[in-house]
Design a protein around this motif. Structure first.
Motif, PDB file in Angstrom:
ATOM      1  N   ILE A 244       0.824  -1.204   0.000  1.00 52.32           N
ATOM      2  CA  ILE A 244       0.000   0.000   0.000  1.00 52.32           C
ATOM      3  C   ILE A 244       0.863   1.262   0.000  1.00 52.32           C
ATOM      4  N   ASN A 245       1.985   1.240   0.693  1.00 57.19           N
ATOM      5  CA  ASN A 245       2.849   2.427   0.722  1.00 57.19           C
ATOM      6  C   ASN A 245       3.495   2.691  -0.628  1.00 57.19           C
ATOM      7  N   ARG A 246       3.857   1.633  -1.348  1.00 51.57           N
ATOM      8  CA  ARG A 246       4.403   1.825  -2.707  1.00 51.57           C
ATOM      9  C   ARG A 246       3.346   2.466  -3.614  1.00 51.57           C
ATOM     10  N   ALA A 247       2.116   1.983  -3.497  1.00 49.33           N
ATOM     11  CA  ALA A 247       1.029   2.534  -4.316  1.00 49.33           C
ATOM     12  C   ALA A 247       0.767   3.999  -3.958  1.00 49.33           C
ATOM     13  N   ILE A 248       0.795   4.307  -2.667  1.00 45.86           N
ATOM     14  CA  ILE A 248       0.566   5.691  -2.227  1.00 45.86           C
ATOM     15  C   ILE A 248       1.668   6.611  -2.730  1.00 45.86           C
ATOM     16  N   ASP A 249       2.908   6.173  -2.623  1.00 43.58           N
ATOM     17  CA  ASP A 249       4.036   7.002  -3.100  1.00 43.58           C
ATOM     18  C   ASP A 249       3.906   7.284  -4.596  1.00 43.58           C
ATOM     19  N   LEU A 252       1.000   9.768  -5.119  1.00 43.64           N
ATOM     20  CA  LEU A 252       1.396  11.128  -4.729  1.00 43.64           C
ATOM     21  C   LEU A 252       2.268  11.772  -5.794  1.00 43.64           C
ATOM     22  N   ALA A 253       3.192  11.002  -6.349  1.00 47.45           N
ATOM     23  CA  ALA A 253       4.073  11.537  -7.390  1.00 47.45           C
ATOM     24  C   ALA A 253       3.274  11.950  -8.619  1.00 47.45           C
ATOM     25  N   GLU A 254       2.282  11.127  -8.982  1.00 46.67           N
ATOM     26  CA  GLU A 254       1.468  11.458 -10.158  1.00 46.67           C
ATOM     27  C   GLU A 254       0.585  12.675  -9.888  1.00 46.67           C
ATOM     28  N   ALA A 255       0.046  12.779  -8.667  1.00 44.92           N
ATOM     29  CA  ALA A 255      -0.775  13.948  -8.323  1.00 44.92           C
ATOM     30  C   ALA A 255       0.041  15.231  -8.434  1.00 44.92           C
ATOM     31  N   HIS A 261      -4.702  19.366  -6.645  1.00 42.63           N
ATOM     32  CA  HIS A 261      -4.624  19.955  -5.311  1.00 42.63           C
ATOM     33  C   HIS A 261      -6.038  20.218  -4.778  1.00 42.63           C
ATOM     34  N   GLY A 262      -6.104  20.637  -3.485  1.00 42.88           N
ATOM     35  CA  GLY A 262      -7.383  20.981  -2.862  1.00 42.88           C
ATOM     36  C   GLY A 262      -8.296  19.778  -2.730  1.00 42.88           C
ATOM     37  N   LYS A 263      -9.611  19.999  -2.895  1.00 42.07           N
ATOM     38  CA  LYS A 263     -10.592  18.953  -2.641  1.00 42.07           C
ATOM     39  C   LYS A 263     -10.513  17.804  -3.650  1.00 42.07           C
ATOM     40  N   PHE A 268      -8.603  11.689  -6.119  1.00 39.10           N
ATOM     41  CA  PHE A 268      -7.605  11.280  -7.110  1.00 39.10           C
ATOM     42  C   PHE A 268      -6.676  10.223  -6.536  1.00 39.10           C
ATOM     43  N   LEU A 269      -6.160  10.475  -5.339  1.00 40.24           N
ATOM     44  CA  LEU A 269      -5.209   9.544  -4.731  1.00 40.24           C
ATOM     45  C   LEU A 269      -5.857   8.191  -4.445  1.00 40.24           C
TER      46      LEU A 269
END
Length: 307
Positions: A244-249, A252-255, A261-263, A268-269
């Motif tokens: 899950i942490n690899r997917a989150i990282d 985040l990089a793609e975002a 940003h914002g709401k 998106f994440l």
């Protein structure tokens, strides 16, 4: 100021509140923004059924045609699910404009707390709360959920803060604003998809009766804020932290690359994490919501029994 002229409380919910029977509030962002149709509607109705099975009345909260709804009908839940992301994601700052325009809104943790409190509902079950986003020291991206917890006397039962966030700073922010963070059966903050985060909560309580007693005391003391109960995802549905942490990282990089940003950040994440985990994260999300609904209903029943 009296907001009640904008509020529709479902008859079953109003009767339960008036009679001192247990009621549990539910948010609607998870319906419109959390998952695709028809899975969103099926999940929402199953959550309501779980609350009933555990002795409480469910009150799904939303804004429909400019009306604040404390308790939605099956047809209204179906409508929110079919409309999906076309429904406005409504936080505190959005309420006045959406109501004045007669618009629809899917309520976040913040607005669900506000409307629940207006309707006299004391306990609310959700998936995970918002919090301090990673990189907030430069973006100042901090969820309104944290501020609402400091000011609105509703107990929020969740699976911790979403693990896409900076969990350490989220806990610091809650501490600064005097919000007690309770671990249900644990002294470690659960991290939404996983049971462990490496961060400690303020207190461990082990039964719905203990949770009810703590919140009843908070209300009796006249504290204006809420209480955050963090309920770990059941072991069998907990995800591998490394996966899950690899997917989150990656999400985040793609975002950052796309300038999200914002709401728009959280939807998106979560969608990106779902894609990267082959849907496993959505399955875990659904199960933790079911788990939180059970605990919230049991705690609401205990609150009533304590009277």
């Amino acid at each position: 100021m009296n907001f009640n002229k904008y509020l529709d409380v479902a008859p079953e919910v109003a009767q339960a509140v008036a009679a001192g029977r247990p009621v549990v509030a539910l948010e609607s962002t998870i319906i419109s923004h959390g998952m695709p149709y028809p899975q969103n509607v099926e999940t929402a109705l199953r959550v309501e059924a779980i609350i009933r099975e555990n002795g409480a009345v469910p009150a799904t909260i939303a804004i429909i045609n400019g009306r604040l709804k404390a308790g939605c009908t099956k047809e209204e839940i179906e409508y929110l699910g079919k409309q999906g992301p076309k429904v406005n994601k409504a936080s505190r700052r959005d309420l006045a404009v959406l109501v004045s325009k007669g618009a629809d809104g899917a309520t976040t943790v913040t607005t669900t707390m506000i409307i629940a409190h207006m309707a006299g509902i004391k306990i609310f079950a959700t998936g995970g709360i918002g919090g301090v986003h990673r990189g907030a020291e430069t973006t100042m991206d901090i969820s309104a959920d944290l501020e609402e917890l400091a000011h609105t006397p509703v107990m929020v039962v969740c699976a911790g803060a979403k693990s896409i966030l900076d969990l350490g700073l989220t806990l610091e922010y809650l501490e600064t604003h005097g919000v007690p963070v309770i671990g249900y059966g644990t002294k470690e903050l659960p991290a939404f998809y996983t049971r462990k985060s490496g961060f400690s909560v303020d207190y461990r309580l082990d039964t719905p009766e203990e949770l009810a007693a703590a919140f009843r005391t908070s209300l009796a003391l006249g504290f204006e804020g809420g209480m955050l109960v963090t309920n770990p995802i059941p072991e069998e549905f907990s995800m591998d932290p490394a996966v899950i942490n690899r997917a989150i990282d990656a999400a985040l990089a793609e975002a950052k690359e796309q300038g999200i940003h914002g709401k728009e950040t959280t939807p998106f994440l979560l969608a990106k994490v779902k894609e990267l985990t082959g849907g496993d994260s959505l399955d875990s999300n659904i199960q933790l919501v079911f788990n939180n609904a059970r605990l919230a209903a049991q705690t609401a029943c205990a609150m009533c029994e304590d009277k």
